[in-house]
Design a protein around this motif. Structure first.
Motif, PDB file in Angstrom:
ATOM      1  N   GLU A 118       0.802  -1.220   0.000  1.00 29.01           N
ATOM      2  CA  GLU A 118       0.000   0.000   0.000  1.00 29.01           C
ATOM      3  C   GLU A 118       0.839   1.278   0.000  1.00 29.01           C
ATOM      4  N   ASP A 119       2.108   1.173   0.363  1.00 31.87           N
ATOM      5  CA  ASP A 119       2.986   2.346   0.384  1.00 31.87           C
ATOM      6  C   ASP A 119       3.318   2.856  -1.018  1.00 31.87           C
ATOM      7  N   PHE A 120       3.155   2.015  -2.039  1.00 28.80           N
ATOM      8  CA  PHE A 120       3.571   2.383  -3.393  1.00 28.80           C
ATOM      9  C   PHE A 120       2.513   3.125  -4.199  1.00 28.80           C
ATOM     10  N   GLY A 121       1.284   3.166  -3.710  1.00 30.56           N
ATOM     11  CA  GLY A 121       0.244   3.923  -4.385  1.00 30.56           C
ATOM     12  C   GLY A 121      -0.223   3.279  -5.685  1.00 30.56           C
ATOM     13  N   ALA A 122      -0.779   4.108  -6.579  1.00 32.02           N
ATOM     14  CA  ALA A 122      -1.399   3.643  -7.820  1.00 32.02           C
ATOM     15  C   ALA A 122      -0.401   2.985  -8.770  1.00 32.02           C
ATOM     16  N   GLU A 123       0.878   3.344  -8.660  1.00 32.17           N
ATOM     17  CA  GLU A 123       1.886   2.759  -9.545  1.00 32.17           C
ATOM     18  C   GLU A 123       2.017   1.253  -9.340  1.00 32.17           C
ATOM     19  N   TYR A 124       1.625   0.786  -8.165  1.00 33.81           N
ATOM     20  CA  TYR A 124       1.684  -0.639  -7.859  1.00 33.81           C
ATOM     21  C   TYR A 124       0.354  -1.259  -8.277  1.00 33.81           C
ATOM     22  N   THR A 125       0.255  -1.566  -9.556  1.00 33.66           N
ATOM     23  CA  THR A 125      -0.995  -1.999 -10.184  1.00 33.66           C
ATOM     24  C   THR A 125      -1.455  -3.361  -9.648  1.00 33.66           C
ATOM     25  N   PRO A 126      -2.710  -3.703  -9.880  1.00 31.41           N
ATOM     26  CA  PRO A 126      -3.196  -5.029  -9.465  1.00 31.41           C
ATOM     27  C   PRO A 126      -2.361  -6.166 -10.056  1.00 31.41           C
ATOM     28  N   GLU A 127      -1.884  -5.983 -11.283  1.00 34.29           N
ATOM     29  CA  GLU A 127      -1.049  -7.020 -11.914  1.00 34.29           C
ATOM     30  C   GLU A 127       0.277  -7.176 -11.166  1.00 34.29           C
ATOM     31  N   LEU A 128       0.869  -6.070 -10.766  1.00 36.37           N
ATOM     32  CA  LEU A 128       2.116  -6.136 -10.014  1.00 36.37           C
ATOM     33  C   LEU A 128       1.894  -6.749  -8.630  1.00 36.37           C
ATOM     34  N   ARG A 129       0.774  -6.427  -8.005  1.00 34.52           N
ATOM     35  CA  ARG A 129       0.430  -7.023  -6.702  1.00 34.52           C
ATOM     36  C   ARG A 129       0.275  -8.539  -6.834  1.00 34.52           C
ATOM     37  N   GLU A 130      -0.417  -8.966  -7.900  1.00 35.58           N
ATOM     38  CA  GLU A 130      -0.603 -10.395  -8.155  1.00 35.58           C
ATOM     39  C   GLU A 130       0.740 -11.095  -8.324  1.00 35.58           C
ATOM     40  N   GLN A 131       1.614 -10.480  -9.103  1.00 35.17           N
ATOM     41  CA  GLN A 131       2.940 -11.049  -9.320  1.00 35.17           C
ATOM     42  C   GLN A 131       3.685 -11.188  -7.991  1.00 35.17           C
ATOM     43  N   GLU A 132       3.639 -10.165  -7.167  1.00 37.95           N
ATOM     44  CA  GLU A 132       4.306 -10.192  -5.865  1.00 37.95           C
ATOM     45  C   GLU A 132       3.753 -11.309  -4.989  1.00 37.95           C
ATOM     46  N   GLU A 133       2.438 -11.442  -4.961  1.00 38.68           N
ATOM     47  CA  GLU A 133       1.816 -12.505  -4.164  1.00 38.68           C
ATOM     48  C   GLU A 133       2.237 -13.882  -4.658  1.00 38.68           C
ATOM     49  N   ARG A 134       2.275 -14.072  -5.985  1.00 40.63           N
ATOM     50  CA  ARG A 134       2.721 -15.346  -6.562  1.00 40.63           C
ATOM     51  C   ARG A 134       4.152 -15.666  -6.137  1.00 40.63           C
ATOM     52  N   LEU A 135       5.028 -14.660  -6.213  1.00 39.71           N
ATOM     53  CA  LEU A 135       6.432 -14.872  -5.838  1.00 39.71           C
ATOM     54  C   LEU A 135       6.553 -15.233  -4.359  1.00 39.71           C
ATOM     55  N   ARG A 136       5.823 -14.538  -3.506  1.00 39.13           N
ATOM     56  CA  ARG A 136       5.855 -14.851  -2.063  1.00 39.13           C
ATOM     57  C   ARG A 136       5.365 -16.270  -1.798  1.00 39.13           C
ATOM     58  N   GLU A 137       4.306 -16.690  -2.507  1.00 45.80           N
ATOM     59  CA  GLU A 137       3.803 -18.057  -2.350  1.00 45.80           C
ATOM     60  C   GLU A 137       4.862 -19.071  -2.778  1.00 45.80           C
ATOM     61  N   GLN A 138       5.570 -18.793  -3.876  1.00 46.56           N
ATOM     62  CA  GLN A 138       6.628 -19.701  -4.344  1.00 46.56           C
ATOM     63  C   GLN A 138       7.758 -19.791  -3.325  1.00 46.56           C
ATOM     64  N   ILE A 139       8.127 -18.657  -2.743  1.00 45.46           N
ATOM     65  CA  ILE A 139       9.192 -18.634  -1.732  1.00 45.46           C
ATOM     66  C   ILE A 139       8.768 -19.455  -0.516  1.00 45.46           C
ATOM     67  N   THR A 140       7.538 -19.243  -0.057  1.00 42.51           N
ATOM     68  CA  THR A 140       7.036 -19.972   1.105  1.00 42.51           C
ATOM     69  C   THR A 140       7.016 -21.472   0.822  1.00 42.51           C
ATOM     70  N   ALA A 141       6.513 -21.853  -0.348  1.00 34.59           N
ATOM     71  CA  ALA A 141       6.432 -23.271  -0.718  1.00 34.59           C
ATOM     72  C   ALA A 141       7.833 -23.883  -0.765  1.00 34.59           C
ATOM     73  N   ARG A 142       8.790 -23.175  -1.269  1.00 35.71           N
ATOM     74  CA  ARG A 142      10.158 -23.675  -1.368  1.00 35.71           C
ATOM     75  C   ARG A 142      10.739 -23.919   0.015  1.00 35.71           C
ATOM     76  N   HIS A 143      10.470 -23.006   0.946  1.00 35.08           N
ATOM     77  CA  HIS A 143      11.001 -23.134   2.313  1.00 35.08           C
ATOM     78  C   HIS A 143      10.286 -24.214   3.112  1.00 35.08           C
ATOM     79  N   VAL A 144       9.011 -24.458   2.821  1.00 31.64           N
ATOM     80  CA  VAL A 144       8.267 -25.516   3.509  1.00 31.64           C
ATOM     81  C   VAL A 144       8.830 -26.874   3.123  1.00 31.64           C
ATOM     82  N   LYS A 145       9.246 -27.042   1.866  1.00 32.10           N
ATOM     83  CA  LYS A 145       9.805 -28.307   1.376  1.00 32.10           C
ATOM     84  C   LYS A 145      11.161 -28.595   2.005  1.00 32.10           C
ATOM     85  N   SER A 146      11.922 -27.551   2.349  1.00 26.43           N
ATOM     86  CA  SER A 146      13.290 -27.734   2.852  1.00 26.43           C
ATOM     87  C   SER A 146      13.323 -28.420   4.195  1.00 26.43           C
TER      88      SER A 146
END
Length: 146
Positions: A118-146
């Motif tokens: 929310e700190d980034f304002g309108a420049e942080y579009t819904p598509e960019l938010r989605e991408q960020e969420e996907r990346l965080r999910e991938q990171i979490t999944a990778r660490h759960v497997k370890s």
């Protein structure tokens, strides 16, 4: 809010001096308090800058600068990532921290808020938010497997 809590380097940490068993135990107890309070997300000590490198950007050019780096007071010797309710809460926790360096060495810990989406304002579009969420999910999944 998330904050990064940075332990600033000293001449001793840059020389590679390791903490005593007592300091490691004191820090271990403090870390246990942070975990029990649900605040600590991550935390690590860092090797001296002599083992590091910087990549300097100038337009499209990149230059690698090997450590050590001259300004010890500007370097980081370790960090925590905390989830707190306010900057005031983070400050209170840091005030409870054991001195990260032994003896009469003056040391400093810096606290800085981490940017949230929310700190980034309108420049942080819904598509960019989605991408960020996907990346965080991938990171979490990778660490759960370890």
């Amino acid at each position: 809010m998330r904050v990064i809590v940075m332990v600033k380097a000293t001449a001793a940490s840059e020389a590679g001096e390791m903490p005593s068993e007592k300091l490691l135990a004191d820090m271990g107890r403090f870390n246990e308090e942070l975990v029990k309070a649900g605040i600590m997300l991550a935390g690590e000590g860092l090797h001296p800058s002599s083992r590091g490198a910087r990549v300097r950007f100038s337009g499209s050019k990149r230059a690698v600068v090997d450590g050590p780096f001259a300004e010890t007071k500007e370097l980081v010797a370790g960090f925590w990532l905390w989830e707190v309710s306010s900057m005031e809460e983070a400050i209170e926790w840091v005030k409870r921290c054991p001195n990260p360096f032994e003896g009469d060495i003056e040391s400093e810990i810096e606290i800085r808020p981490v940017f949230e989406a929310e700190d980034f304002g309108a420049e942080y579009t819904p598509e960019l938010r989605e991408q960020e969420e996907r990346l965080r999910e991938q990171i979490t999944a990778r660490h759960v497997k370890s």
